[in-house]
Design an enzyme around this catalytic site. Structure first.
Site, PDB file in Angstrom:
ATOM      1  N   ALA A   1     104.555   4.672  35.975  1.00 49.62           N
ATOM      2  CA  ALA A   1     105.042   3.754  34.946  1.00 49.62           C
ATOM      3  C   ALA A   1     106.185   4.389  34.153  1.00 49.62           C
ATOM      4  CB  ALA A   1     103.901   3.346  34.017  1.00 49.62           C
TER       5      ALA A   1
ATOM      6  N   GLN B   1      98.288   8.525  39.763  1.00 44.52           N
ATOM      7  CA  GLN B   1      99.587   8.776  39.144  1.00 44.52           C
ATOM      8  C   GLN B   1     100.098   7.585  38.340  1.00 44.52           C
ATOM      9  OE1 GLN B   1     102.485   9.758  42.115  1.00 44.52           O
ATOM     10  NE2 GLN B   1     101.147  11.152  43.190  1.00 44.52           N
ATOM     11  N   CYS B   2      99.239   6.620  38.004  1.00 44.49           N
ATOM     12  CA  CYS B   2      99.739   5.364  37.446  1.00 44.49           C
ATOM     13  C   CYS B   2     100.601   5.566  36.205  1.00 44.49           C
ATOM     14  CB  CYS B   2      98.587   4.419  37.147  1.00 44.49           C
ATOM     15  SG  CYS B   2      97.312   5.113  36.056  1.00 44.49           S
ATOM     16  N   GLY B   3     100.214   6.515  35.331  1.00 44.34           N
ATOM     17  CA  GLY B   3     100.994   6.740  34.128  1.00 44.34           C
ATOM     18  C   GLY B   3     102.368   7.311  34.416  1.00 44.34           C
TER      19      GLY B   3
END
Length: 348
Positions: free
Chosen positions: A133, A128-130
């Protein structure tokens, strides 16, 4: 007063519907600009066309074409995002900690000006990094609490931008930001160097967030793995090394001589932006979804990592999970691209 960055482009137009066939990223092709379905921003070497139309209404719940994904037949619904409460280090204090800890990394022949905005911390669950962010950036665009991460995940899945939280398209990230956060989103193409460099620095000096895809090393810093370790970070500030600090609107840090902060209650003279050839003079203040703390990354290191995102990870391609990847693969979706975000009512 700070320098004003150019007016941002109107909303990113909608993506063309995807065909139901799974798309496998093609092998690397000769370097060149990505084949995008919308005109580049006005500061691109290409001449833009007329402003794109506004976003269409949400698609109906049934009848929509399925997205391009890897392993669509094995797709699982993304687990409900878990927002974990934790420490929220303030940007200024985190930077001072890093400056003390790594004195040898920062040039002693320069004075330093820190522009930073405080972001909350959120540790990602799964790929889920995007979206994490974007959630952190949203707290600057819609303070004080932004939009729930669950809402970002839900809309991203409904629009076919993601299968389990991954985001391999900067353009789709821009569309999602516009729809859910109601903000301006400008797609930056052609890398973070050249004429885009000053645009990025001016954007950060004015206090607005920047979303950057890059390859993540073992210590979360940018590296070059051809996109196999593609990751997202949000930058919410910048540390500038200058020969001399302007006399108007800055105060020296009482603990660290040579470090200056803008005084928010006073008029502030625009800082001189270091030339592109000045090594070790610009650091991005960034956060990403695997650490509570801010990071200070050399601008050139981030630029180079962002510019070599070309391939989909072979490990991901064979792990049995579903991934939404745009036509043209990682090169078309991420390489040399970033996202400038700001509120619609922003005067800068």
């Amino acid at each position: 007063m700070t320098s004003r960055s150019p007016a941002l482009k109107p909303p990113i137009p909608p993506r063309a519907p995807a065909s139901p066939a799974p798309i496998i990223p093609p092998p690397p092709v000769a370097a060149g600009p990505p084949d995008l379905a919308f005109p580049l921003p006005p500061w691109s070497p290409q001449v833009p066309g007329p402003p794109p139309p506004p976003l269409p209404p949400p698609p109906p719940a049934t009848g929509a074409a399925p997205p391009h994904v890897f392993g669509l037949e094995k797709s699982q619904l993304l687990k409900k995002a878990l927002e974990k409460a934790g420490p929220v280090p303030r940007g200024r204090e985190d930077v001072k900690r890093l400056l003390k800890l790594h004195k040898d990394r920062f040039r002693s022949d320069l004075q330093w000006i820190l522009f930073c905005a405080d972001l909350p911390s959120l540790i990602q669950e799964g790929p889920q990094c995007g979206l994490v962010a974007l959630w952190m950036a949203g707290t600057l665009l819609l303070p004080p609490s932004g939009i729930p991460l669950e809402r970002l995940v839900q809309v991203a899945m409904e629009r076919g931008y993601t299968a389990q939280g991954e985001m391999f398209s900067v353009a789709d990230m821009g569309r999602l930001a516009q729809e859910v956060l109601g903000c301006q989103a400008t797609l930056l193409c052609g890398g973070l160097g050249g004429p885009n460099r000053d645009l990025v620095l001016q954007h950060l000096v004015t206090g607005h967030p920047l979303l950057i895809p890059y390859d993540e090393d073992f210590n979360h810093e940018p590296c070059q793995r051809k996109g196999h370790k593609a990751h997202w970070a949000v930058s919410a500030g910048v540390l500038l090394g200058v020969p001399a600090v302007p006399s108007l609107g800055y105060a020296e840090d009482p603990e660290l001589p040579g470090l200056f902060h803008p005084v928010l209650s006073k008029p502030c003279q625009s800082p001189p932006l270091p030339e592109e050839g000045s090594l070790g003079a610009v650091y991005l203040l960034s956060k990403q979804g695997k650490s509570w703390h801010y990071k200070l990354w050399d601008y050139n290191q981030v630029r180079d990592s962002n510019l070599q995102l070309t391939d989909f990870s072979p490990l991901r391609a064979t792990d049995g999970r579903a991934y939404v990847v745009p036509a043209g693969g990682v090169r078309a979706g991420l390489c040399g691209q970033a996202l400038l975000l700001r509120p619609w009512d922003s005067s800068h």
